[in-house]
Design an enzyme around this catalytic site. Structure first.
Site, short mmCIF file in Angstrom:
data_model
loop_
_atom_site.label_atom_id
_atom_site.label_comp_id
_atom_site.label_asym_id
_atom_site.label_seq_id
_atom_site.Cartn_x
_atom_site.Cartn_y
_atom_site.Cartn_z
N THR A 1 0.71 -1.11 0.00
CA THR A 1 0.06 0.00 0.00
C THR A 1 0.86 1.34 -0.01
O THR A 1 1.97 1.18 0.49
CB THR A 1 -0.91 -0.13 1.07
OG1 THR A 1 -1.56 1.32 1.36
CG2 THR A 1 -0.23 -0.34 2.54
N ASP A 2 0.34 2.53 -0.47
CA ASP A 2 1.05 3.49 -0.29
C ASP A 2 0.99 4.17 1.01
O ASP A 2 1.81 5.07 1.34
CB ASP A 2 0.32 4.64 -1.52
CG ASP A 2 -1.17 5.08 -0.99
OD1 ASP A 2 -1.92 4.32 -0.08
OD2 ASP A 2 -1.71 6.16 -1.61
N GLU A 3 0.27 3.58 1.93
CA GLU A 3 0.13 3.93 3.39
C GLU A 3 1.58 3.97 4.04
O GLU A 3 1.72 4.36 5.00
CB GLU A 3 -0.88 3.34 4.11
CG GLU A 3 -2.30 3.63 3.53
CD GLU A 3 -3.47 3.22 4.31
OE1 GLU A 3 -3.24 3.27 5.50
OE2 GLU A 3 -4.57 2.83 3.83
N TYR B 1 -1.67 -0.87 10.95
CA TYR B 1 -1.85 -1.48 9.73
C TYR B 1 -0.68 -0.95 8.71
O TYR B 1 -0.01 -2.21 8.31
CB TYR B 1 -3.04 -1.00 9.18
CG TYR B 1 -3.04 -1.33 7.50
CD1 TYR B 1 -3.09 -2.47 7.00
CD2 TYR B 1 -3.14 -0.36 6.61
CE1 TYR B 1 -2.95 -2.95 5.70
CE2 TYR B 1 -2.96 -0.58 5.17
CZ TYR B 1 -3.08 -1.85 4.65
OH TYR B 1 -3.13 -2.32 3.26
N LYS C 1 2.41 -3.49 7.37
CA LYS C 1 2.70 -3.84 5.78
C LYS C 1 4.14 -3.18 5.44
O LYS C 1 4.93 -3.87 4.45
CB LYS C 1 1.72 -2.67 4.87
CG LYS C 1 0.35 -3.21 5.18
CD LYS C 1 0.30 -4.62 4.14
CE LYS C 1 0.36 -4.74 2.85
NZ LYS C 1 0.30 -6.17 2.37
P1 NAD Z 1 -9.09 -7.81 2.06
O1 NAD Z 1 -9.21 -7.58 3.44
O2 NAD Z 1 -10.38 -7.57 1.18
O3 NAD Z 1 -8.47 -9.14 1.73
C1 NAD Z 1 -7.84 -10.00 2.43
C2 NAD Z 1 -7.78 -11.51 2.34
O4 NAD Z 1 -6.74 -12.12 2.90
C3 NAD Z 1 -9.14 -12.04 2.73
O5 NAD Z 1 -9.66 -12.86 1.91
C4 NAD Z 1 -8.67 -12.90 3.86
O6 NAD Z 1 -9.43 -14.00 4.37
C5 NAD Z 1 -7.06 -13.35 3.62
N1 NAD Z 1 -6.41 -13.37 4.87
C6 NAD Z 1 -6.45 -12.71 5.76
N2 NAD Z 1 -5.39 -13.23 6.94
C7 NAD Z 1 -5.04 -14.41 6.08
C8 NAD Z 1 -4.03 -15.20 6.83
N3 NAD Z 1 -3.41 -15.23 7.91
N4 NAD Z 1 -3.67 -16.54 5.74
C9 NAD Z 1 -4.62 -16.50 4.46
N5 NAD Z 1 -5.32 -15.72 4.12
C10 NAD Z 1 -5.58 -14.61 4.93
O7 NAD Z 1 -8.07 -7.03 1.68
P2 NAD Z 1 -7.65 -6.21 0.03
O8 NAD Z 1 -8.25 -4.84 0.32
O9 NAD Z 1 -8.09 -7.21 -0.99
O10 NAD Z 1 -6.32 -6.14 0.17
C11 NAD Z 1 -5.38 -7.15 -0.37
C12 NAD Z 1 -3.79 -6.66 -0.34
O11 NAD Z 1 -3.69 -5.18 -1.14
C13 NAD Z 1 -3.43 -6.55 1.07
O12 NAD Z 1 -2.05 -6.62 1.29
C14 NAD Z 1 -3.57 -4.72 1.36
O13 NAD Z 1 -2.46 -4.25 2.06
C15 NAD Z 1 -3.32 -4.64 -0.15
N6 NAD Z 1 -3.93 -3.16 -0.43
C16 NAD Z 1 -5.19 -2.76 -0.49
C17 NAD Z 1 -5.63 -1.45 -0.75
C18 NAD Z 1 -7.08 -1.25 -0.60
O14 NAD Z 1 -7.42 -0.20 -0.75
N7 NAD Z 1 -7.78 -2.23 -0.23
C19 NAD Z 1 -4.83 -0.63 -1.33
C20 NAD Z 1 -3.37 -1.10 -1.53
C21 NAD Z 1 -2.84 -2.25 -1.07
#
Ligand code: NAD
Length: 355
Positions: free
Chosen positions: A136-138, A161, A165
């Site tokens: 993430t950009d955070e 969080y 990350k």
């Molecule tokens: P999300 O919370 O919707 O999905 C996360 C998934 O990971 C879920 O399906 C969950 O069941 C699974 N999970 C959690 N803990 C686990 C574990 N210990 N073992 C196996 N599976 C596990 O998150 P998202 O929004 O889809 O984000 C996905 C990735 O992208 C993350 O790494 C997040 O940091 C990154 N990200 C998200 C955003 C955003 O805006 N949502 C932006 C930039 C980066």
């Protein structure tokens, strides 16, 4: 990507399911999803590809190194795309421990399992293998009124969080420099789009707006985020894993900076247009301002010129078209979110740091 074997962790989550749908549906790849199915994981988000012979699923925790080693050895991936994470800032304020476990320890265990597998490959497959860490950009902290994050920005995470990350980004880079694992890291801005768990701003406001409930905005709503449609993010990630250079970091953003207030007003106006309130009132009347999130970063913005120049990626959705498509998706896919609402999550406020 045709016939490539891609292991996707967190593939039942918001972004992971978009990546899986894109890899199978548009690119003809074979995908194995590994997901623990926490509250945020939902196999219904994979319904459009679940019957494909190119799709496989294992319910497992990335912290379980033995399970990871077995799954990787059995599937023989050409690449691992690592999206499994605890992802909600407000939850990381109330309960950081799962964030440390999954985001830091889990990434470490996955790296160990992936490195052992990678070392055992023949030279050609070793060279072609990729471990792609999605971040993430955070991790870069907060910006003032001006400037953008670049791939050279210093790390300065502020929430549990983003700190977890950042820790995982450092581990991935260390495995590249120390062990030679061919890694890729992407840092992306705020995503929105279909199948987004309704604790996050955009779906929360759509569903509360539809229900006629108050639309709570943290502080005065002036915090700025860069917004990217999740399917544009999925296309970017597939490009990076296919064509990105090992060891490189790519920043991904939507060129769409908006204040939180503007995001909510846009949703209100779209709901008024596509699902007018029965009494004819404007959804904007439901907006209410609540105490700010502790440690709320003021502004994030992304310089995505490297992925544009090196890999030719640009977002295809603007904020206006992507937000309209998203509101329409929630209006047309009530089964998906109503089954979540009938579970444990009721749209309540999280992350008030009340001890
Ligand atoms: P999300 O919370 O919707 O999905 C996360 C998934 O990971 C879920 O399906 C969950 O069941 C699974 N999970 C959690 N803990 C686990 C574990 N210990 N073992 C196996 N599976 C596990 O998150 P998202 O929004 O889809 O984000 C996905 C990735 O992208 C993350 O790494 C997040 O940091 C990154 N990200 C998200 C955003 C955003 O805006 N949502 C932006 C930039 C980066």
């Amino acid at each position: 990507m045709q016939h490539k074997r891609i292991l996707v962790t967190g593939g039942a989550g918001f972004i992971g399911s978009a990546v899986t749908r894109h890899l199978i549906g548009n690119l003809g790849a074979n995908v194995l999803v590994i997901d623990k199915l926490t509250y945020a994981g939902n196999l219904a988000s994979l319904a459009t590809v679940a019957r494909s012979p190119s799709f496989g699923f294992i319910q497992a925790d990335i912290c379980d190194e033995k399970a990871m080693a077995e799954a990787i050895t059995e599937f023989c991936p050409d690449a691992i795309m690592h999206l499994a994470a605890e992802s909600h800032v407000d939850r990381s304020i109330d309960g950081p421990s799962a964030f440390i476990e999954t985001n830091i320890v889990g990434t470490f265990r996955l790296l160990e399992a992936a490195t052992t597998y990678w070392r055992g490959l023949d030279q050609a497959r070793q060279k072609a293998f990729r471990f792609h860490h999605i971040s993430t950009d955070e991790v870069f902290g907060a910006l003032g009124e001006n400037g953008k994050f670049t791939h050279e920005s210093a790390y300065d995470p502020r929430s549990p969080y983003s700190a977890s990350k950042a820790g995982s980004d450092h581990l991935v880079r260390a495995w590249h420099h120390t062990h030679g694992l061919p890694v890729l890291i992407t840092n992306c801005s705020n995503n929105y789009g279909p199948y987004h768990f309704p604790e996050k701003l955009v779906p929360l406001m759509i569903l509360k707006g539809l229900a006629g409930e108050a639309l709570p905005i943290y502080g005065d709503g002036s915090n700025v985020r860069d917004w990217l449609h999740v399917e544009d993010h999925a296309r970017a990630l597939a490009l990076v894993v296919e064509r990105g250079l090992p060891g490189e970091t790519y920043l991904i953003g939507g060129n769409a900076e908006e204040t939180n207030l503007r995001v909510v007003e846009t949703i209100c106006d779209l709901l008024d247009r596509h699902a007018p309130h029965p009494a004819g009132h404007s959804r904007r009347d439901q907006i209410s301002f609540v105490s700010d999130r502790p440690g709320h970063d003021f502004r994030y913005a992304i310089d995505a010129s490297k992925i544009r120049d090196d890999l030719g990626w640009e977002p295809s959705e603007s904020f206006a078209t992507g937000m309209e498509a998203t509101v329409l998706w929630y209006l047309n896919n009530r089964d998906w979110w109503q089954s979540i609402q009938s579970g444990n999550y009721r749209g309540e406020r999280l992350g008030l740091n009340l001890g």
